[in-house]
Write a protein that holds these residues in place. Structure first.
Motif: not given
Length: 279
Positions: A87-111
């Motif tokens: 999330g550093r410097g990114r709009d929270p609503a946009a942080r998951g937009l790239s997932l539609v491109h189906r990378p193998d993995m994505a980072s996920l912070s849980t707190g």
């Protein structure tokens, strides 16, 4: 018997370092693809990707993520592609937009956690939304652990059916105002991981001058992976900047061998992290 393999992850760019800090930081898509290819040739089998705008500020542009992924898949056969949803410097609503491109993995912070100058905000609703999107698109999460409570955040996602019981977790150590890079803290984190997430694979990332030290601690404890790259550390020594991501990967590979392990091939890396074979 062959020594057990270790995945080398390279975080090529991040959100913070700029060309003024180290000219080798790859900003534009073509630079990122070339830097990743060099790191792959040096032994990296997982690339953690952030993208930037032309002015070097953090970007969430899905097209840029897709372009880097396309280049990596073309030039680095089998390499694991991992997008950042940080999330550093990114709009929270946009942080998951790239997932539609189906990378193998994505980072996920849980707190959420304190960073040097900001609060890195990961409210529960956003974490759930990102996890659900990863599950929808077949993207395997890497759980970023900045605090002990974040392990329990991962456990809640498993209990909610949003990810499986074999997550990949990364302990991030040495961020100012967050978790210090202290060896006994890694032991505490590992003990809790093994208690509540017994099927998890794991790695640890040290920030800045802590990079090599944390890598050594992880390897001594049988980590499944290690992480290096210009996102976390722009120097080889206090006096000398790293020449490239590939130089940092080569140093990581040497450390892997010194600890009696070997660098994982792309196919081995995928098996270790419970990923499908490359197309």
């Amino acid at each position: 018997m062959s020594p057990p393999p270790v995945v080398i992850a390279v975080a090529i760019t991040g959100s913070v370092p700029r060309k003024k800090d180290n000219p080798a930081v790859p900003i534009h898509v073509a630079e990122q693809i070339e830097s990743t290819h060099q790191a792959y040739e040096a032994g990296a089998t997982l690339v953690h990707i952030h993208v930037r705008n032309d002015d070097e500020s953090p970007s969430s542009d899905p097209d840029r993520f897709a372009a880097v992924q396309e280049g990596v898949r073309k030039h680095c056969p089998g390499m694991i592609v991992q997008f950042s949803t940080g999330g550093r410097g990114r709009d929270p609503a946009a942080r998951g937009l790239s997932l539609v491109h189906r990378p193998d993995m994505a980072s996920l912070s849980t707190g959420s956690v304190n960073f040097p100058t900001i609060v890195y905000e990961n409210p529960a609703a956003l974490v759930t939304e990102l996890a659900a999107s990863m599950r929808q698109h077949g993207v395997r999460p890497e759980i970023e652990i900045f605090d002990l409570s974040h392990l329990h955040g991962a456990k809640r996602l498993i209990e909610a059916g949003l990810m499986d019981a074999s997550p990949h977790v990364q302990f991030v150590m040495g961020v100012k105002n967050a978790m210090p890079a202290e060896e006994h803290l890694l032991d505490i984190l590992l003990a809790e991981t093994r208690r509540i997430l017994p099927r998890a694979t794991w790695t640890a990332a040290g920030i800045g001058r802590e990079q090599a030290r944390v890598m050594g601690w992880a390897l001594a404890r049988g980590a499944d992976a290690v992480r290096t790259g210009l996102e976390d550390n722009i120097r080889v020594t206090r006096e000398r900047l790293a020449a490239s991501n590939a130089e940092l990967v080569a140093l990581a590979a040497e450390m892997v061998v010194r600890h009696g392990r070997r660098v994982a091939t792309p196919d081995e890396a995928r098996r270790i992290l419970h990923l499908r074979e490359a197309a």
